[in-house]
Enzyme design. Structure first.
Site, PDB file in Angstrom:
ATOM      1  N   ARG A  64      -6.062  -7.743   7.692  1.00  0.00           N
ATOM      2  CA  ARG A  64      -7.032  -6.845   6.969  1.00  0.00           C
ATOM      3  C   ARG A  64      -6.245  -5.539   6.370  1.00  0.00           C
ATOM      4  O   ARG A  64      -5.375  -4.995   6.791  1.00  0.00           O
ATOM      5  CB  ARG A  64      -7.903  -6.024   8.086  1.00  0.00           C
ATOM      6  N   ASN A 124      -5.171  -0.082   3.084  1.00  0.00           N
ATOM      7  CA  ASN A 124      -4.817   0.728   2.203  1.00  0.00           C
ATOM      8  C   ASN A 124      -4.765  -0.101   1.031  1.00  0.00           C
ATOM      9  O   ASN A 124      -3.431  -0.391   0.819  1.00  0.00           O
ATOM     10  CB  ASN A 124      -4.139   1.799   2.509  1.00  0.00           C
ATOM     11  N   GLU A 132       8.188  -6.990   4.235  1.00  0.00           N
ATOM     12  CA  GLU A 132       9.081  -8.041   3.912  1.00  0.00           C
ATOM     13  C   GLU A 132       8.657  -9.050   2.878  1.00  0.00           C
ATOM     14  O   GLU A 132       9.093  -9.539   2.046  1.00  0.00           O
ATOM     15  CB  GLU A 132       9.989  -8.631   5.133  1.00  0.00           C
TER      16      GLU A 132
END
Lengths: 313, 145
Positions: free
Chosen positions: B29, B32, B105
Site C-alpha cells: 500500500r 505517500n 533499495e
C-alpha cells in the site's frame, strides 16, 4: 583557501603595473571560474586578485565588445560564453557559437569569459590533486604516463600528457582566429594556435603569454559567405562533463570542390590540434560521405595512445 | 519490482544514453505517492549512474583516489535523465498492519542490470564490467573483450 585582496583598477596600465613583476602573488581575474578551483586546491596562492571587469573607457570597451570591424569580427576577451553563444555572429562562425553553448553548464557559461577559457589550466587529476607533485608542477615525471590516463593525450604529448581543456580554442583554431595581446610593447596579434605551447617546449605552462600580458580580444577573419563551420563533441555524461574528444571544422566549397578546410581537434592533445593531413586530403576534392570516410583516419595519424586512451583514436 | 530500459548506443563514439525507462514496483500500500515515486526517480537516476558513469579511480603509484569530487566522479545530471514512467502495483498481502512494503533499495536494484542487458542487445556483445563507458563499448563493437 588563503585570504586575498580584490583590486579593481580602472585602467589597464594600473592593472598591468600591479601584476607585472609580482610573479604568482598577484593574478588577473575575470570570471574567476578556473581561478576559484585553483585557489581551493591550493594550486594558486595569490595575495591579490586584480579584476579586469572594472576597466573603463576605450580599453574596457575593447575587452567587452562583440562586433564586426573592418575585415574581421572582434570578440572582447571579457565576453562570457553565454554571450558568445547567443550573439549575432554570422553563419560562417557557427562553430564558435556551438562550442560556447555546449561547454560546462548554463551557470558557468554566464560567468566564464573567452579569455579565461583560453588560459584555463588543465583538468588532469594528477595536476589538480594538492598532494601529488607531477611534472607540470615542477615534479620529476608525468604521473599520468604509466598511471590513470584514460582522459589524457593521444597526440603531441610528452613529457607531459595533459589535454588542453579549452573548447573555444578548438573552434577558434578551426576558424583561423587571431588573438590580440596587450603587453609591454603595446598590442601584438598572433594566430590562435601560437597562444598555446606544447609540453616539449614548456611543460610548466600551457600558453605563451609573457608575465603581465593580457588578452584584449579575439579576431575572426572575414570569411566567404559560403563558409560553413560546425562543432561536435563526445562526452561520457551529457550534463556538465568535460569532452572525451571534440572537433570543430570550417569548410568552404566552391564550384563543387572543397576550397578551404580547417579542422581543429580538442581534448586529444596538450594544445588545440590542427588535423593538417586531413585538411590537405580534403582540399580540391568534391565533398561526399565516401571521401570523408576514406580520409577520416588521417585525423589521428601519428597518434600514440597511452595505456588507457586508445579508444580516442 | 521490474524495470525496462531503452538505450541508445552511438556506434561512432561508444556513448550510451538512456531515453526511456519503465519502472514497475510492488511496494504494497503506497501511503505517500509523491515520496514513493520520488524514491524511484532517485533510484533510477543513480542506477543509470552506476551503470554508465560511476567509478572510483585509484592511482596505483600513490594509493590516492583521483576523482574524489563531483567533477570526475560522475553522477547523472538533468540532461542524462530518461523519460521515466513509474507504476506501483498495490498488492495488499495483509502481512502487516499497514500493508506497506519497502521501496528504498528496490528502486535502484534492477536499473544497471537492465541497462547492461540493453547494451548487449544493441551492440551484440556483452560489456561485463561497470561502468559501461564509451571506451568499453568501442572495444565491444570492435569485437574485443
Amino acid at each position: 583557501m588563503e585570504p586575498f585582496s580584490l583590486i579593481r583598477p580602472r585602467t589597464l596600465k594600473a592593472a598591468r603595473d600591479r601584476v607585472t613583476g609580482a610573479a604568482d602573488k598577484r593574478v588577473f581575474k575575470a570570471g574567476a571560474v578556473d581561478l576559484l578551483d585553483l585557489l581551493k586546491e591550493g594550486l594558486a596562492r595569490p595575495d591579490e586578485l586584480v579584476d579586469l571587469h572594472s576597466l573603463q573607457g576605450a580599453e574596457g570597451e575593447a575587452m567587452r565588445a562583440l562586433a564586426p570591424a573592418e575585415g574581421y569580427w572582434s570578440i572582447g576577451a571579457l565576453n562570457t560564453l553565454a554571450t558568445i553563444a547567443a550573439s549575432g555572429l554570422p553563419e560562417p562562425y557557427a562553430a564558435l557559437k556551438e562550442a560556447a553553448g555546449s561547454a560546462a553548464t548554463p551557470g558557468i557559461r554566464n560567468r566564464a569569459t573567452l579569455g579565461g577559457n583560453l588560459l584555463q589550466r588543465p583538468r588532469c587529476w594528477y595536476f589538480r590533486h594538492g598532494d601529488l607533485g607531477c611534472l607540470k608542477k615542477g615534479g620529476e615525471s608525468c604521473l599520468a604516463d604509466g598511471g590513470e590516463n584514460k582522459y589524457h593525450a593521444i597526440l603531441g604529448g610528452g613529457p607531459c600528457f595533459i589535454v588542453h581543456p579549452s573548447t573555444l580554442a578548438v573552434a577558434l583554431v578551426a576558424l583561423g582566429a587571431e588573438v590580440e595581446i596587450l603587453g609591454d610593447a603595446g598590442a601584438r596579434t598572433i594566430g590562435a594556435e601560437e597562444l598555446f605551447a606544447l609540453p616539449r617546449t614548456s611543460p610548466l605552462t600551457e600558453h605563451t603569454l609573457a608575465a603581465g600580458e593580457v588578452i584584449r580580444a579575439v579576431r575572426l577573419p572575414a570569411a566567404p559567405a559560403s563558409q560553413r563551420s560546425v562543432y561536435e563533441v563526445a562526452k561520457e555524461k551529457q550534463s556538465f562533463d568535460w569532452p572525451l574528444a571534440e572537433v570543430a571544422a570550417a569548410i568552404t566549397v566552391e564550384g563543387g570542390a572543397i576550397r578551404v578546410a580547417r579542422i581543429g581537434l580538442g581534448h586529444v592533445a596538450p594544445v588545440p590540434w590542427r588535423a593538417v593531413q586531413l585538411e590537405q586530403a580534403l582540399v580540391g576534392q568534391a565533398p561526399s560521405a565516401d571521401l570523408f570516410a576514406r580520409v577520416a583516419p588521417l585525423a589521428t595519424q601519428g597518434a600514440r595512445p597511452l595505456g588507457q586512451n586508445a579508444y580516442k583514436i | 519490482g521490474v524495470q525496462f530500459v531503452e538505450v541508445l548506443v552511438d556506434t561512432w563514439t561508444g556513448v550510451v544514453t538512456v531515453p526511456e525507462v519503465l519502472a514497475i514496483h510492488d511496494a504494497g500500500r503506497v501511503h505517500n505517492p509523491l515520496t514513493c515515486r520520488s524514491q524511484v526517480n532517485g533510484g533510477v537516476a543513480l542506477g543509470i549512474s552506476y551503470a554508465l558513469t560511476e567509478t572510483r579511480v585509484m592511482d596505483r603509484g600513490s594509493g590516492r583516489m583521483l576523482n574524489a569530487n563531483l567533477e570526475s566522479y560522475k553522477i547523472v545530471g538533468a540532461r542524462d535523465m530518461p523519460k521515466l514512467d513509474v507504476i506501483f502495483t498495490e498488492v495488499h498481502t495483509g502481512a502487516n498492519s499497514t500493508g506497506a512494503i519497502g521501496i528504498g533499495e528496490p528502486a535502484t536494484i534492477p536499473t544497471a542490470a537492465a541497462i547492461a542487458c540493453a547494451v548487449y542487445d544493441a551492440v551484440g556483445r556483452p560489456v561485463r564490467s561497470l561502468p559501461i563507458t564509451p571506451d568499453k563499448v568501442l572495444r565491444a563493437l570492435e569485437g574485443q573483450a
